[in-house]
Design an enzyme around this catalytic site. Structure first.
Site, mmCIF file in Angstrom:
data_model
loop_
_atom_site.group_PDB
_atom_site.id
_atom_site.type_symbol
_atom_site.label_atom_id
_atom_site.label_comp_id
_atom_site.label_asym_id
_atom_site.label_seq_id
_atom_site.Cartn_x
_atom_site.Cartn_y
_atom_site.Cartn_z
ATOM 1 N NE ARG A 211 -3.880 -1.992 2.315
ATOM 2 C CZ ARG A 211 -3.927 -2.900 3.287
ATOM 3 N NH1 ARG A 211 -3.181 -2.749 4.371
ATOM 4 N NH2 ARG A 211 -4.721 -3.929 3.207
ATOM 5 C CG ASP A 249 -15.189 -6.121 -1.787
ATOM 6 O OD1 ASP A 249 -13.985 -6.319 -1.535
ATOM 7 O OD2 ASP A 249 -16.077 -6.973 -1.551
ATOM 8 C CB SER A 250 -18.851 -8.829 -4.749
ATOM 9 O OG SER A 250 -17.975 -9.599 -3.956
ATOM 10 C CB ALA A 276 -21.798 -2.638 -3.208
ATOM 11 C CB CYS A 336 -3.454 -13.868 -1.215
ATOM 12 S SG CYS A 336 -5.227 -13.975 -1.446
#
Ligand code: SAH
Length: 392
Positions: A211, A249-250, A276, A336
């Site tokens: 970040r 983001d969902s 969203a 990840c």
């Protein structure tokens, strides 16, 4: 104590301090260990090798010690002290502007099956094995002893992480202190932490350094943060002076937290919008280009058998992302997934880049920070991989 004997020739990985024993290596169990019991491991010839937590399944023992010492409070105290010393050495434990970090990273800290994250005044314990779950109260008391009054509470969030066949019905709960509106800081930014309802332990501290890299590139640029969760990359981009930031983001709950965190740091008029919705729907619905895209999806592959589908997923997603960057822009892209190797991820991203027909170069190759140490005998612990691409 229960004992376990390995088949002939199966001791070598333990002698090199590998922390797992697979069921196929076991010759004989002495006694009737229950899941979570401590067990001593011996070579076929009777030589002591290690002590660990017993768990029926593919990984039969997770090693906590290669010396025949009792796992008493002094033993665990020393383990935690060592973990804290590593963070202190990295300048993370007493940093003035960062109060969120991982205190224990499983195998990387000699504690296979245990994760502990600190968010300001609250530590969140996540046990992936019954062995650690049984001593969670002891661990909470030790954390309090070692961290002092800065630690106001310890929350146990193991229910979803424990092996589902374990003969218990765990419920997440405070082991110390009680619920509060928790807040932590990361490199000067404030974040509300939803330890009870949030994903994993509540925040992704593993992206801290990445970040800050985005922050360094963000001045005057437009940023699209995909899979934003609680908005860490969006906050960092605005800290760095981004001209405008879009977060996707969902999860409605995640978007709610992102908006809260943006407001907490930059007030109501920040140049930020949140959406969203599914990333692929967002791509389909919009055609805007951005100077910088951040692509940090959840693990696409949790098991080896879905690897090829996951790699296809990374190719597809990165192709769409690279196509959306304004000329001269950047893509911060991550995986990840433990089972996807660094090389496989690179290949997937390279293929995606080639398919867009644009000129793409690698500027940075990213990983996880020092509060997520990697045991060299457990390379699977190195799960976070990232690339910063410059796109012409
Ligand atoms: N970048 C985040 C962490 C991402 S975690 C950070 O820095 O904190 C992955 C996020 O992806 C989760 O919040 C999850 O809700 C979201 N997600 C999963 N599938 C998605 C999809 N198809 N579209 C949009 N968001 C998705």
């Amino acid at each position: 104590m229960h004992r376990l004997f390995l088949k002939p020739g199966r001791e070598s990985s333990l002698q090199r301090f590998h922390p797992w024993i697979f069921s196929g290596a076991v010759r004989e169990l002495d006694g009737q260990p229950q899941e979570g019991d401590l067990i001593e491991v011996y070579a076929n010839d009777g030589q002591y090798l290690a002590t660990g937590h017993y768990q029926p399944g593919t990984i039969t023992v997770r090693v906590i010690s290669f010396a025949q010492t009792p796992a008493d409070p002094a033993f665990w105290r020393q383990k935690l002290e060592r973990a804290l010393a590593l963070r202190r050495q990295a300048g993370l434990l007493d940093a003035p502007d960062t109060t969120m970090l991982r205190l224990v990273h499983g195998e990387g800290d000699g504690c296979p099956g245990l994760i502990v994250d600190l968010y300001g005044g609250v530590a969140v314990i996540q046990c992936h094995s019954l062995g650690f779950y049984r001593i969670r109260h002891e661990l909470a008391a030790l954390l309090r002893e070692l961290l002092g009054s800065r630690l106001e509470a310890v929350y146990d969030k193991s229910a979803a992480a424990l092996p589902f066949k374990a003969p218990i019905t765990p419920e997440d709960a405070y082991l110390l202190g009680s619920a509060q509106d928790w807040e932590g800081t990361e490199c000067g930014a404030r974040y509300r932490i939803d330890v009870e309802g949030g994903q994993k332990t509540g925040f992704f501290v593993d992206q801290r350094e990445n970040r800050q890299l985005l922050r360094a590139y963000a001045r005057g640029r437009s940023v699209l943060n995909l899979f934003c969760y609680t908005g860490g990359f969006s906050v960092a981009a605005l800290q760095g002076g981004a001209s405008r930031v879009h977060s996707v983001d969902s999860s409605k709950r995640a978007i709610g937290l992102t908006l809260e965190n943006i407001a907490l740091n930059f007030g109501p008029d920040a140049p930020h919008e949140a959406f969203a919705e599914e990333v692929f729907d967002f791509f389909q619905r919009t055609d805007e280009r951005y100077d910088i895209l951040v692509v940090d999806p959840p693990a696409f592959a949790k098991h080896q058998n879905v690897l090829s589908r996951a790699l296809r997923g990374y190719r597809n997603l990165n192709q769409k992302a690279i196509a959306r960057v304004a000329p001269g822009g950047l893509v911060f892209t991550f995986s990840c997934s433990q089972v996807v190797s660094r090389e496989q991820f690179r290949e997937a991203v390279f293929t995606a880049a080639a398919q867009t027909g644009r000129t793409v170069r690698i500027l940075h190759q990213l990983s996880q920070p020092p509060d997520h140490p990697v045991n060299i005998y457990h390379p699977e612990g190195e799960y976070l991989k990232g690339l910063v691409l410059a796109v012409e």
